[in-house]
Design an enzyme around this catalytic site. Structure first.
Site, PDB file in Angstrom:
ATOM      1  N   GLU A 147      97.466 -14.967  31.898  1.00 18.63           N
ATOM      2  CA  GLU A 147      96.385 -15.536  31.084  1.00 18.63           C
ATOM      3  C   GLU A 147      95.071 -15.184  31.750  1.00 18.63           C
ATOM      4  O   GLU A 147      94.901 -15.383  32.947  1.00 18.63           O
ATOM      5  CB  GLU A 147      96.536 -17.071  30.990  1.00 18.63           C
ATOM      6  CG  GLU A 147      95.338 -17.730  30.304  1.00 18.63           C
ATOM      7  CD  GLU A 147      95.404 -19.270  30.278  1.00 18.63           C
ATOM      8  OE1 GLU A 147      96.518 -19.825  30.247  1.00 18.63           O
ATOM      9  OE2 GLU A 147      94.331 -19.884  30.298  1.00 18.63           O
ATOM     10  N   GLU A 152      84.696 -20.107  30.131  1.00 23.14           N
ATOM     11  CA  GLU A 152      85.270 -21.427  29.954  1.00 23.14           C
ATOM     12  C   GLU A 152      84.460 -22.423  30.767  1.00 23.14           C
ATOM     13  O   GLU A 152      83.994 -22.119  31.852  1.00 23.14           O
ATOM     14  CB  GLU A 152      86.725 -21.414  30.445  1.00 23.14           C
ATOM     15  CG  GLU A 152      87.453 -22.691  30.223  1.00 23.14           C
ATOM     16  CD  GLU A 152      88.885 -22.632  30.743  1.00 23.14           C
ATOM     17  OE1 GLU A 152      89.687 -23.385  30.220  1.00 23.14           O
ATOM     18  OE2 GLU A 152      89.169 -21.872  31.668  1.00 23.14           O
TER      19      GLU A 152
HETATM   20  C1  LIG Z   1      91.894 -24.342  24.337  1.00 25.30           C
HETATM   21  O1  LIG Z   1      91.385 -23.621  25.410  1.00 25.30           O
HETATM   22  C2  LIG Z   1      91.716 -24.065  26.702  1.00 25.30           C
HETATM   23  C3  LIG Z   1      91.080 -23.142  27.620  1.00 25.30           C
HETATM   24  O2  LIG Z   1      89.788 -23.552  27.757  1.00 25.30           O
HETATM   25  C4  LIG Z   1      93.182 -24.108  26.910  1.00 25.30           C
HETATM   26  O3  LIG Z   1      93.500 -24.547  28.208  1.00 25.30           O
HETATM   27  C5  LIG Z   1      93.760 -25.001  25.886  1.00 25.30           C
HETATM   28  O4  LIG Z   1      95.138 -25.010  26.024  1.00 25.30           O
HETATM   29  C6  LIG Z   1      93.359 -24.487  24.524  1.00 25.30           C
HETATM   30  N1  LIG Z   1      93.976 -25.242  23.523  1.00 25.30           N
HETATM   31  C7  LIG Z   1      94.803 -24.640  22.723  1.00 25.30           C
HETATM   32  C8  LIG Z   1      95.490 -25.431  21.691  1.00 25.30           C
HETATM   33  O5  LIG Z   1      94.997 -23.481  22.812  1.00 25.30           O
END
Ligand SMILES: *[C@@H]1O[C@H](CO)[C@@H](O)[C@H](O)[C@H]1NC(C)=O
Ligand SMILES: *[C@@H]1O[C@H](CO)[C@@H](O)[C@H](O)[C@H]1NC(C)=O
Ligand SMILES: *[C@@H]1O[C@H](CO)[C@@H](O)[C@H](O)[C@H]1NC(C)=O
Ligand SMILES: *[C@@H]1O[C@H](CO)[C@@H](O)[C@H](O)[C@H]1NC(C)=O
Length: 329
Positions: A147, A152
């Site tokens: 990942e 962020e």
């Molecule tokens: C949204 O983004 C964050 C990263 O900032 C991630 O950790 C989180 O799991 C994300 N939510 C989804 C549903 O992907």
């Protein structure tokens, strides 16, 4: 010199030139940007106070709009939420395409801001069809394919960062070719409580949140090769932004872009076994594992869930505005 050695040098030079120059495969803006992504109405794996909606709900509720070249993605800013009901409506978009070796340039003029917000632009391996034609579900294989978080941060202020979240035996050297400051050097999610190996984009206060927005945003770019991942950022009025980033054309050569803000080399992390093809994800969550846990120390009022439930108007600026996304391979 022996002719064979000369031939080898010529081959090496042309291989290097080829490896450094990428050709554009997608030029996305406005409607084409929207069309290249799918809406994922799924539960938030990080437990946010969020309700990721499908595209038709988003359309009905005005959560996205296309105006010329600009694509806007926003959270609901008009509804007081029932504490026992679902979270604030928001978006989670996943690119239909997956990417391995590539360069992606995001021209972003606004990112979501506000207490409780947790916006992100990141790469993760989501849908995966194995050699027996079995389709693996969302995130099922995570983090084995890697990942990459490009941008962020949470609650406007605390660490604006780029991070790798990886499986075991993946670490970064402590000294690296980058302007940012490394946090942890172990990228393994299991030994770091899923913190991964983050890098603060400390060089530039205009790289995230309200400062980014006041300044008209800027460009985030990522290069992924078999041997490194590099993340770049230039603020809107930066005179050093390469012209091929500012006005994307048919090819790019990141070797000419200068020092990245974050650099993740493969020397202590075998990319071949740690990275698969990745989708681009653009999402906006609220509270949850990260934004929620550091909420009070961010100087935000009340508690995160109550604030998100009761103050829809506080999310008027909880939107992304993208001018373009150019992908090179
Ligand atoms: C949204 O983004 C964050 C990263 O900032 C991630 O950790 C989180 O799991 C994300 N939510 C989804 C549903 O992907
Ligand atoms: C991407 O996937 C979505 C959902 O499956 C689909 O509606 C859309 O047409 C796809 N986009 C392109 C460009 O193929
Ligand atoms: C980004 O992170 C750095 C390092 O923690 C910090 O100094 C800077 O203020 C942050 N910028 C914003 C806008 O939060
Ligand atoms: C609130 O969201 C709507 C779309 O649902 C948008 O048209 C409006 O501009 C937003 N309000 C503000 C103050 O941004």
């Amino acid at each position: 010199m022996k002719p064979s050695f000369l031939a080898f040098v010529a081959l090496a030079v042309s291989w290097y030139a080829e490896a450094a120059t990428y050709s554009r495969t997608e030029s996305l803006f406005g409607q084409s940007f929207l069309d290249a992504f799918s809406w994922q109405a799924i539960p938030d794996p990080t437990h946010g106070r969020v309700d990721y909606v499908d595209k038709s709900t988003a359309e009905n509720d005005g959560l996205y709009s296309v105006s010329g070249n600009t694509l806007t993605l926003r959270a609901d800013n008009g509804t007081v939420l029932s504490p026992s009901g679902s979270g604030r409506k928001s978006f989670r978009l996943m690119s239909n395409e997956t990417y391995t070796t590539h360069v992606a340039i995001f021209d972003i003029s606004h990112m979501p801001e506000g207490c409780g917000t947790w916006p992100a632009v990141w790469f993760v391996f989501i849908l995966y069809i194995d050699c027996t034609n079995t389709v693996h579900e969302v995130g099922q294989n995570w983090p084995n394919e890697g990942e990459i978080d490009i941008v962020e941060g949470v609650n406007n202020k605390v660490p604006n960062q780029s991070t790798l979240h990886m499986s075991a035996n993946c670490a970064m050297p402590s000294s690296r070719w980058m302007t940012g400051t490394s946090l942890l050097n172990d990228c393994d999610v299991s030994t770091t409580g899923n913190q991964g190996c983050g890098v603060h984009l400390s060089a530039n206060d205009n790289s995230f949140g309200p400062n980014f927005n006041r300044n008209g945003g800027g460009w985030y770019a990522v290069e992924r090769t078999p041997t490194h991942v590099a993340v770049y950022f230039w603020e809107r009025d930066c005179s050093a932004v390469p012209s091929e980033v500012k006005d994307p054309g048919n090819s790019v050569d990141p070797c000419t872009w200068g020092t990245p803000v974050a650099f993740f080399p493969s020397e202590n992390c075998d990319f071949a076994t740690h990275f698969g093809p990745l989708n681009i994800i653009i999402n906006l969550s609220f509270c949850g594992d990260w934004a929620g846990s550091v909420y009070s120390s961010s100087g935000c009022p009340s508690n995160c869930v109550d604030y998100v439930n009761n103050n829809p108007a506080a999310f008027a600026n909880a939107f992304f505005e993208f001018n373009s996304l150019n992908i090179y391979q």
